[in-house]
Motif scaffolding. Structure first.
Motif, mmCIF file in Angstrom:
data_model
loop_
_atom_site.group_PDB
_atom_site.id
_atom_site.type_symbol
_atom_site.label_atom_id
_atom_site.label_comp_id
_atom_site.label_asym_id
_atom_site.label_seq_id
_atom_site.Cartn_x
_atom_site.Cartn_y
_atom_site.Cartn_z
ATOM 1 N N TYR A 15 24.943 11.900 18.781
ATOM 2 C CA TYR A 15 23.869 12.852 19.067
ATOM 3 C C TYR A 15 22.605 12.142 19.520
ATOM 4 N N PHE A 16 22.278 11.070 18.811
ATOM 5 C CA PHE A 16 21.053 10.339 19.143
ATOM 6 C C PHE A 16 21.138 9.804 20.571
ATOM 7 N N ALA A 17 22.236 9.117 20.874
ATOM 8 C CA ALA A 17 22.382 8.486 22.184
ATOM 9 C C ALA A 17 22.379 9.525 23.305
ATOM 10 N N ILE A 18 23.153 10.581 23.119
ATOM 11 C CA ILE A 18 23.264 11.560 24.207
ATOM 12 C C ILE A 18 21.950 12.322 24.387
ATOM 13 N N THR A 19 21.214 12.533 23.289
ATOM 14 C CA THR A 19 19.929 13.228 23.402
ATOM 15 C C THR A 19 18.919 12.369 24.156
ATOM 16 N N VAL A 20 18.866 11.074 23.810
ATOM 17 C CA VAL A 20 17.935 10.180 24.501
ATOM 18 C C VAL A 20 18.270 10.121 25.989
ATOM 19 N N GLN B 90 24.994 2.855 38.412
ATOM 20 C CA GLN B 90 25.576 4.204 38.348
ATOM 21 C C GLN B 90 26.874 4.215 37.576
ATOM 22 N N TYR B 91 27.742 3.266 37.910
ATOM 23 C CA TYR B 91 29.072 3.289 37.312
ATOM 24 C C TYR B 91 29.002 3.026 35.812
ATOM 25 N N PHE B 92 28.283 1.999 35.403
ATOM 26 C CA PHE B 92 28.303 1.651 33.983
ATOM 27 C C PHE B 92 27.553 2.678 33.130
ATOM 28 N N VAL B 93 26.405 3.151 33.609
ATOM 29 C CA VAL B 93 25.707 4.192 32.843
ATOM 30 C C VAL B 93 26.532 5.477 32.852
ATOM 31 N N GLY B 94 27.109 5.798 34.012
ATOM 32 C CA GLY B 94 27.941 6.996 34.114
ATOM 33 C C GLY B 94 29.126 6.935 33.158
ATOM 34 N N LEU B 95 29.740 5.757 33.077
ATOM 35 C CA LEU B 95 30.882 5.585 32.172
ATOM 36 C C LEU B 95 30.449 5.754 30.717
ATOM 37 N N ALA B 96 29.297 5.159 30.362
ATOM 38 C CA ALA B 96 28.792 5.280 28.985
ATOM 39 C C ALA B 96 28.585 6.758 28.635
ATOM 40 N N ILE B 97 27.980 7.509 29.561
ATOM 41 C CA ILE B 97 27.731 8.930 29.306
ATOM 42 C C ILE B 97 29.063 9.679 29.173
ATOM 43 N N LEU B 99 31.922 8.533 28.175
ATOM 44 C CA LEU B 99 32.560 8.213 26.891
ATOM 45 C C LEU B 99 31.895 8.980 25.754
ATOM 46 N N LEU B 100 30.558 9.092 25.814
ATOM 47 C CA LEU B 100 29.844 9.851 24.778
ATOM 48 C C LEU B 100 30.239 11.323 24.812
ATOM 49 N N LEU B 101 30.275 11.875 26.037
ATOM 50 C CA LEU B 101 30.567 13.302 26.164
ATOM 51 C C LEU B 101 32.031 13.618 25.882
ATOM 52 N N ASN B 102 32.860 12.601 25.885
ATOM 53 C CA ASN B 102 34.273 12.828 25.617
ATOM 54 C C ASN B 102 34.544 12.962 24.117
ATOM 55 N N LYS B 103 33.533 12.637 23.299
ATOM 56 C CA LYS B 103 33.699 12.815 21.852
ATOM 57 C C LYS B 103 33.568 14.292 21.530
ATOM 58 N N ASN B 104 34.110 14.633 20.353
ATOM 59 C CA ASN B 104 34.068 16.033 19.962
ATOM 60 C C ASN B 104 32.813 16.314 19.160
ATOM 61 N N PHE B 105 31.884 17.058 19.730
ATOM 62 C CA PHE B 105 30.721 17.440 18.924
ATOM 63 C C PHE B 105 30.170 18.766 19.423
ATOM 64 N N LYS B 106 29.403 19.421 18.570
ATOM 65 C CA LYS B 106 28.854 20.729 18.934
ATOM 66 C C LYS B 106 27.801 20.570 20.023
ATOM 67 N N PRO B 178 24.881 11.268 37.194
ATOM 68 C CA PRO B 178 25.610 12.445 36.714
ATOM 69 C C PRO B 178 26.952 12.638 37.400
ATOM 70 N N PHE B 179 26.997 12.383 38.708
ATOM 71 C CA PHE B 179 28.251 12.570 39.446
ATOM 72 C C PHE B 179 29.341 11.692 38.860
ATOM 73 N N VAL B 180 29.032 10.400 38.710
ATOM 74 C CA VAL B 180 30.013 9.471 38.157
ATOM 75 C C VAL B 180 30.417 9.911 36.757
ATOM 76 N N ALA B 181 29.423 10.290 35.952
ATOM 77 C CA ALA B 181 29.697 10.676 34.565
ATOM 78 C C ALA B 181 30.657 11.861 34.509
ATOM 79 N N ILE B 182 30.410 12.879 35.321
ATOM 80 C CA ILE B 182 31.220 14.095 35.233
ATOM 81 C C ILE B 182 32.632 13.857 35.775
ATOM 82 N N VAL B 183 32.728 13.082 36.856
ATOM 83 C CA VAL B 183 34.053 12.792 37.407
ATOM 84 C C VAL B 183 34.878 11.991 36.405
ATOM 85 N N LEU B 184 34.243 10.983 35.779
ATOM 86 C CA LEU B 184 34.967 10.184 34.789
ATOM 87 C C LEU B 184 35.316 11.023 33.566
#
Lengths: 279, 298
Positions: A15-20, B90-97, B99-106, B178-184
């Motif tokens: 949450y922290f990382a994605i929010t930042v 773009q690629y590395f930040v996009g990939l990090a995002i 991976l974060l968004l691929n986790k299960n959270f509200k 964002p483009f890279v993040a969403i495609v990945l």
């Protein structure tokens, strides 16, 4: 216990990382929005606040009165909508033809469609410019619409083609057996069936034309036909930049795109991922 | 008889294909293929400004001229640096995002939508907003860095030769992340979740999961996305043109902007065409790889 704790730490980190990250990515857009609603005193204050203390629309009013922005807005709307319609019309037929029929040169055509998206536009535009001057298409809306098809048409065709490839052919075959020609098959069956993707491609074409700068700046010279991106570029003077109206203008260009995006998000996302996967 | 029967009714009528394809193909040939071919040819001829007619054959004159043109050499160097840095970030930040968004959270869906805003905002607005944020007098970036004590006096980010190109790189990366993040992300979501369970049962760590499941799962899409982004970033025009116009003193000049200025500010269309041809050759490397890679996978 330990495992539960680990999960909580893991969740909070996420949450922290994605929010930042989200905040950082969205800051410029929000800063543009709030700047456009500030008066010049606040805008140039040494201690800026994120939200304007006194909400003011003076920048927007100046835009309409001093910069005649309505004309540019209208021009952008006309050109973008026309490009969208023209590109969709040509692209739907072409994509359907490539997707459904076997013919000589099919692979060459598909590959060149992808390749056209990679051409350096400044090289293309030199010839388009001299040709349009010769043909009388220079400084006309029609010319701009035709030029915008350079990016809108191949793109829409490629995307629609990969969508048509995924549609079952049985319905169309039934229609053909019942004596439907290809055109009535397209209008009665394919277009209604594929309407979500066609809408999505139309949106892409609209968004791309709406923000196009290089061609508009080159192929249109009279103020009366100028589109918004060019008008905004020209608002930057040599020394003094009027940041207030400039940010207001940037907001006006962004708003329709952002609204369309929020509304049609699902289609756009599937469109962009499909484009990257299938080319 | 049977195999023939199996052929679709539609496919047997290939003449319709030509009727359907011709109008679009004609339009594309007129506005893309013809200008490209003529553009390439014109780099070998002399010509009066804004005229359709070539005067005489010039051979490699314009190309030889380019070798001695310092701005041209700089613009190609800058373009390659710009493309490399922007695509990598773009690629590395996009990939990090992703991976974060691929986790299960509200609230994942809301974050996913918000992440896309920079990609959605029109280039012209993005460029102007960043120009304002970079402003040497009242820009928010200077103000924040000053408050945090990182700098003691305002920096003219877009106005100094050492920072201009890098400043635009930040904007360019920001816009395409964002483009890279969403495609990945879309690809990550197709990876079989059971595989992750299997690694866990075998006592594998997160690093194992990444190395043996995530990475192979996104390899193909990563290559195509990086190739596409390389082409798009190299051809990018708006951001640099609006934010710096290649300045100050050509320090942020990139090839597309230099091609455009040579043609429409200095009115040397044939020399501009030669620069365009060089760009075409450079871009064709990732383009050919992309087509080759796509074909192989099919």
């Amino acid at each position: 216990m330990n495992k539960k704790r680990k999960i909580i730490i893991d969740k909070s980190f996420t949450y922290f990382a994605i929010t930042v990250i989200t905040a950082l990515l969205n800051f410029p857009f929000l800063w543009m929005l709030t700047t456009s609603l500030k008066d010049s005193v606040e805008m140039f204050s040494a201690n800026p606040t994120f939200l304007p203390k006194d909400l003011t629309f003076t920048n927007y009013i100046a835009l309409l009165k001093e910069y005649k922005f309505f004309t540019y807005f209208k021009n952008s709307v006309i050109v973008s909508i026309s490009t969208t319609l023209v590109a969709l019309l040509f692209a739907t037929f072409m994509a359907y033809g490539i997707s459904r029929f076997k013919f000589r040169g099919k692979n060459v055509i598909s590959s060149s469609l992808i390749l056209t998206q990679m051409f350096p536009l400044p090289l293309i535009i030199i010839t388009i410019y001299v040709t349009f001057v010769k043909l009388g298409l220079f400084d006309t809306r029609l010319g701009l619409v035709i030029a915008y098809c350079t990016f809108a048409l191949p793109f829409c065709t490629m995307m629609l083609r990969s969508y048509f490839d995924g549609l079952p052919v049985e319905l169309e075959e039934a229609a053909a057996i019942d004596g439907c020609g290809p055109f009535s098959t397209i209008f009665r069956i394919v277009i209604p069936l594929a309407s979500p993707s066609i809408v999505a491609m139309g949106l892409f074409a609209f968004i791309l034309s709406w923000q196009e700068l290089m061609m508009s700046m080159t192929l249109v010279h009279s103020t009366a036909l100028r589109t918004m991106p060019v008008a905004i570029t020209m608002m930057v003077g040599v020394r003094n930049i009027m940041w207030g109206p400039l940010m207001a203008a940037s907001v006006i260009v962004s708003i329709p795109v952002v609204i369309l995006f929020i509304y049609f998000q699902k289609y756009l996302i599937s469109g962009m991922t499909m484009g990257a996967v299938k080319g | 008889m049977k195999p023939k029967r199996k052929r679709s009714v539609l496919q047997s009528k290939s003449r319709y294909a030509y009727i359907l394809i011709t109008p679009g193909l004609l339009l594309i040939s007129l506005i893309m293929i013809y200008p490209l071919v003529r553009g390439v040819i014109s780099s070998f001829f002399t010509q009066k400004a804004a005229s359709m007619h070539f005067e005489k054959f010039a051979g490699l004159r314009y190309y030889i001229e380019l070798i001695g043109d310092k701005t041209f050499i700089l613009s190609i160097k800058n373009s390659i640096l710009y493309t490399f840095v922007v695509v990598a970030v773009q690629y590395f930040v996009g990939l990090a995002i992703a991976l974060l968004l691929n986790k299960n959270f509200k609230g994942r869906g809301i974050y996913r939508s918000l992440i896309l805003i920079p990609w959605v905002v029109p280039g012209i607005s993005a460029a102007m907003t960043w120009k304002w944020m970079y402003d040497s007098q009242n820009g928010i970036i200077n103000q924040i860095l000053m408050k945090l004590g990182f700098i003691t006096e305002n920096i003219d980010w877009l106005g100094s030769q050492s920072t201009a190109l890098w400043a635009v790189m930040v904007t360019s990366a920001w816009k395409a992340i964002p483009f890279v993040a969403i495609v990945l992300l879309a690809t990550l979501q197709q990876v079989d979740q059971g595989l992750y369970e299997a690694v866990k049962i075998d006592g594998g760590t997160i690093l194992h999961e990444f190395r043996y499941i995530t990475l192979p799962g996104i390899k193909k899409i990563s290559i195509t996305t990086i190739l596409l982004e390389t082409i798009w970033t190299y051809n990018q025009f708006d951001l640099i043109f609006i934010m710096t116009k290649g300045g100050p003193a050509n320090s942020s000049m990139i090839a597309p902007v230099y091609t455009y200025l040579t043609s429409f500010s200095f009115f040397k269309m044939n020399k501009a065409a030669a620069i365009g041809v060089i760009s075409l050759i450079i871009v064709s490397i990732p383009a050919i790889l992309y087509i080759h890679y796509n074909k192989k996978e099919d």
